[in-house]
Design a protein around this motif. Structure first.
Motif, PDB file in Angstrom:
ATOM      1  N   ALA A 174      -1.336   7.574  -2.192  1.00 28.13           N
ATOM      2  CA  ALA A 174      -1.134   6.181  -1.793  1.00 28.13           C
ATOM      3  C   ALA A 174      -1.745   5.872  -0.435  1.00 28.13           C
ATOM      4  N   ILE A 175      -1.745   6.862   0.449  1.00 29.25           N
ATOM      5  CA  ILE A 175      -2.351   6.665   1.766  1.00 29.25           C
ATOM      6  C   ILE A 175      -3.866   6.562   1.644  1.00 29.25           C
ATOM      7  N   ASP A 176      -4.435   7.370   0.774  1.00 23.35           N
ATOM      8  CA  ASP A 176      -5.892   7.465   0.665  1.00 23.35           C
ATOM      9  C   ASP A 176      -6.519   6.410  -0.242  1.00 23.35           C
ATOM     10  N   ALA A 177      -5.821   6.068  -1.325  1.00 26.01           N
ATOM     11  CA  ALA A 177      -6.446   5.314  -2.410  1.00 26.01           C
ATOM     12  C   ALA A 177      -7.089   3.995  -2.004  1.00 26.01           C
ATOM     13  N   PRO A 178      -6.437   3.128  -1.216  1.00 25.94           N
ATOM     14  CA  PRO A 178      -7.049   1.831  -0.919  1.00 25.94           C
ATOM     15  C   PRO A 178      -8.386   1.936  -0.191  1.00 25.94           C
ATOM     16  N   ALA A 179      -8.469   2.822   0.817  1.00 30.74           N
ATOM     17  CA  ALA A 179      -9.724   2.943   1.560  1.00 30.74           C
ATOM     18  C   ALA A 179     -10.819   3.542   0.688  1.00 30.74           C
ATOM     19  N   LEU A 180     -10.486   4.551  -0.122  1.00 33.56           N
ATOM     20  CA  LEU A 180     -11.489   5.143  -1.004  1.00 33.56           C
ATOM     21  C   LEU A 180     -11.932   4.148  -2.076  1.00 33.56           C
ATOM     22  N   GLU A 181     -11.008   3.327  -2.541  1.00 30.01           N
ATOM     23  CA  GLU A 181     -11.359   2.315  -3.539  1.00 30.01           C
ATOM     24  C   GLU A 181     -12.394   1.347  -2.978  1.00 30.01           C
ATOM     25  N   ASP A 182     -12.262   0.979  -1.721  1.00 31.86           N
ATOM     26  CA  ASP A 182     -13.241   0.085  -1.091  1.00 31.86           C
ATOM     27  C   ASP A 182     -14.633   0.699  -1.074  1.00 31.86           C
ATOM     28  N   MET A 183     -14.697   2.034  -1.113  1.00 28.36           N
ATOM     29  CA  MET A 183     -15.979   2.731  -1.082  1.00 28.36           C
ATOM     30  C   MET A 183     -16.484   3.091  -2.479  1.00 28.36           C
ATOM     31  N   LYS A 230      -7.790  -2.667   4.848  1.00 26.87           N
ATOM     32  CA  LYS A 230      -7.366  -1.500   4.082  1.00 26.87           C
ATOM     33  C   LYS A 230      -7.762  -0.187   4.740  1.00 26.87           C
ATOM     34  N   GLY A 231      -8.079  -0.225   6.017  1.00 26.94           N
ATOM     35  CA  GLY A 231      -8.485   0.994   6.688  1.00 26.94           C
ATOM     36  C   GLY A 231      -7.374   2.029   6.690  1.00 26.94           C
ATOM     37  N   LEU A 232      -7.748   3.283   6.853  1.00 22.61           N
ATOM     38  CA  LEU A 232      -6.765   4.348   6.893  1.00 22.61           C
ATOM     39  C   LEU A 232      -5.883   4.206   8.127  1.00 22.61           C
ATOM     40  N   PRO A 233      -4.619   4.584   8.037  1.00 24.47           N
ATOM     41  CA  PRO A 233      -3.734   4.445   9.195  1.00 24.47           C
ATOM     42  C   PRO A 233      -4.193   5.316  10.356  1.00 24.47           C
ATOM     43  N   CYS A 234      -4.144   4.762  11.537  1.00 24.72           N
ATOM     44  CA  CYS A 234      -4.581   5.479  12.736  1.00 24.72           C
ATOM     45  C   CYS A 234      -3.385   6.027  13.494  1.00 24.72           C
ATOM     46  N   CYS A 235      -3.675   6.943  14.385  1.00 29.53           N
ATOM     47  CA  CYS A 235      -2.649   7.433  15.280  1.00 29.53           C
ATOM     48  C   CYS A 235      -3.342   7.911  16.554  1.00 29.53           C
ATOM     49  N   ASN A 236      -2.581   7.979  17.618  1.00 27.93           N
ATOM     50  CA  ASN A 236      -3.139   8.481  18.869  1.00 27.93           C
ATOM     51  C   ASN A 236      -3.280   9.992  18.760  1.00 27.93           C
ATOM     52  N   LEU A 237      -4.505  10.478  18.893  1.00 30.49           N
ATOM     53  CA  LEU A 237      -4.768  11.887  18.673  1.00 30.49           C
ATOM     54  C   LEU A 237      -4.687  12.670  19.969  1.00 30.49           C
ATOM     55  N   GLU A 238      -3.778  13.619  19.997  1.00 24.81           N
ATOM     56  CA  GLU A 238      -3.744  14.546  21.113  1.00 24.81           C
ATOM     57  C   GLU A 238      -4.611  15.764  20.815  1.00 24.81           C
ATOM     58  N   ASP A 239      -4.716  16.099  19.539  1.00 30.26           N
ATOM     59  CA  ASP A 239      -5.498  17.252  19.121  1.00 30.26           C
ATOM     60  C   ASP A 239      -6.402  16.844  17.958  1.00 30.26           C
ATOM     61  N   PRO A 240      -7.674  16.530  18.219  1.00 32.76           N
ATOM     62  CA  PRO A 240      -8.568  16.085  17.148  1.00 32.76           C
ATOM     63  C   PRO A 240      -8.746  17.117  16.040  1.00 32.76           C
ATOM     64  N   GLU A 241      -8.464  18.393  16.339  1.00 29.67           N
ATOM     65  CA  GLU A 241      -8.637  19.426  15.329  1.00 29.67           C
ATOM     66  C   GLU A 241      -7.356  19.696  14.542  1.00 29.67           C
TER      67      GLU A 241
END
Length: 367
Positions: A174-183, A230-241
């Motif tokens: 459910a998190i992934d589907a909308p953004a991938l559908e746009d592509m 419909k972009g993927l949810p963002c968050c503040n990244l402390e560790d990009p990896e």
């Protein structure tokens, strides 16, 4: 008449039970008198749950079979752990018998659609025609089309009767589907079975694949905060990896997400958002007479080993396939460690096939 001593023991047991219940109520702790299977332990859903899961329709085909009915029970048990509104339809050839079973299992809300085989039906195992024993697998499309027209479901899922899709796995879709559908892509899964040595192996895959120079990869960047859409949810990244699918937190720690197109998109089920299902219903591949004759091959002209039943389950992955990809179906993977991510896994409960490829051994990078 019961002996006096038995009455004393019964009273003592009731007193102890009352003390236990009082302790639970006033201690602030929760207890369970039944043990929950490990695979049923789950995280609390995010608030709110992604809107694509607001109202889910599930369809299952089940030919009445006392040897397989235990798998249907487990499939339903897992479905009813999903933390959202779910309508379940079971397509079967014996409604009276299945109704009795569902009543005993305390699944009274499950709806049943009865299918009648034609009078001259032969039920041959390997025919790619309406004399196949899998004729009933196509009936779910009639149920889905009716429910699509009359209901307000936001997601549609068709399952084989022995398939486990856990809540976290569905939530990741459910998190992934909308953004991938746009592509132009759909978010899929990969199936596993448990072997005698305890290992889980991938179904539907017979060999390792050479991934050197692999181009069938999708990278998605999350939308900037405040952009909406419909972009993927963002968050503040402390560790990009940090691992993308760290289910201990929501939203997942991510800036980019990676998906890969597997050379065999079959997964024993299909699912879609409402807009994807609308597109599927209007496409010729929705129709049985077209789907069973359609050419199903990848860009290298390797024909998928899909027969009559597989085509009833998998043809949505072949609609408007992006150029160069095996299908529109992609699964999450980790390009740094070159592994498929476990969140994309669903379980074939029956364990009825031979050992195939271990998930960690799917990729061959030796050239």
């Amino acid at each position: 008449m019961r002996p006096h001593g038995s009455l004393q023991i019964t009273a003592l047991r009731l007193s102890l039970l009352a003390l236990f219940v009082a302790g639970v109520l006033f201690s602030g702790r929760s207890y369970s008198l039944t043990r929950t299977p490990t695979s049923m332990l789950r995280l609390d859903a995010p608030d709110p749950v992604p809107s694509v899961l607001d109202h889910v329709l599930v369809g299952i085909t089940f030919k009445m079979n006392r040897g397989k009915i235990i798998f249907l029970k487990y499939t339903l048990t897992v479905i009813f752990t999903w933390q959202t509104e779910v309508d379940v339809w079971i397509i079967t050839d014996n409604k009276p018998a299945l109704s009795k079973v569902l009543h005993r299992w305390a699944f009274p809300g499950v709806r049943i659609h009865e299918f009648s085989f034609p009078p001259d039906f032969k039920g041959e195992p390997f025919l790619d025609s309406d004399q196949s024993q899998y004729l009933m697998t196509w009936e779910h499309r009639k149920v889905f089309e009716t429910q699509f027209k009359t209901g307000n479901h936001t997601a549609f899922i068709y399952l084989e009767d022995d398939t486990e899709v856990g809540w976290e796995t569905l939530l990741s879709w459910a998190i992934d589907a909308p953004a991938l559908e746009d592509m132009g892509f759909s978010r899929g899964f990969w199936r596993t079975e448990v072997e005698n040595d305890g290992e889980e192996t991938m179904m539907d895959f017979l060999e390792r694949r050479n991934m050197t120079g692999w181009k069938r990869i999708v990278e998605v960047e999350c939308a900037a905060e405040g952009e909406g859409g419909k972009g993927l949810p963002c968050c503040n990244l402390e560790d990009p990896e940090a691992p993308y699918w760290d289910l201990r937190e929501y939203p997942p720690k991510c800036q980019h997400r990676h998906y890969i197109s597997l050379h065999q998109p079959y997964m024993g089920m299909w699912l879609g958002t409402r807009s994807q299902v609308e597109k599927f219903i209007s496409h010729p591949l929705w129709r049985k007479d077209y789907a069973i004759l359609a050419n199903v091959s990848d860009p290298e002209n390797i024909v998928y080993p899909w027969g009559y039943p597989e085509r009833s389950t998998a043809t949505s992955q072949l609609i408007d396939v992006p150029e160069g990809f095996y299908s529109n179906n992609v699964v999450p993977w980790d390009p740094n460690n070159v592994i498929l991510l476990p969140i994309g896994r669903i379980l074939h409960e029956r364990n009825g096939y031979e050992r195939y490829v271990h998930p960690h051994d799917y990729f061959d990078l030796d050239g």
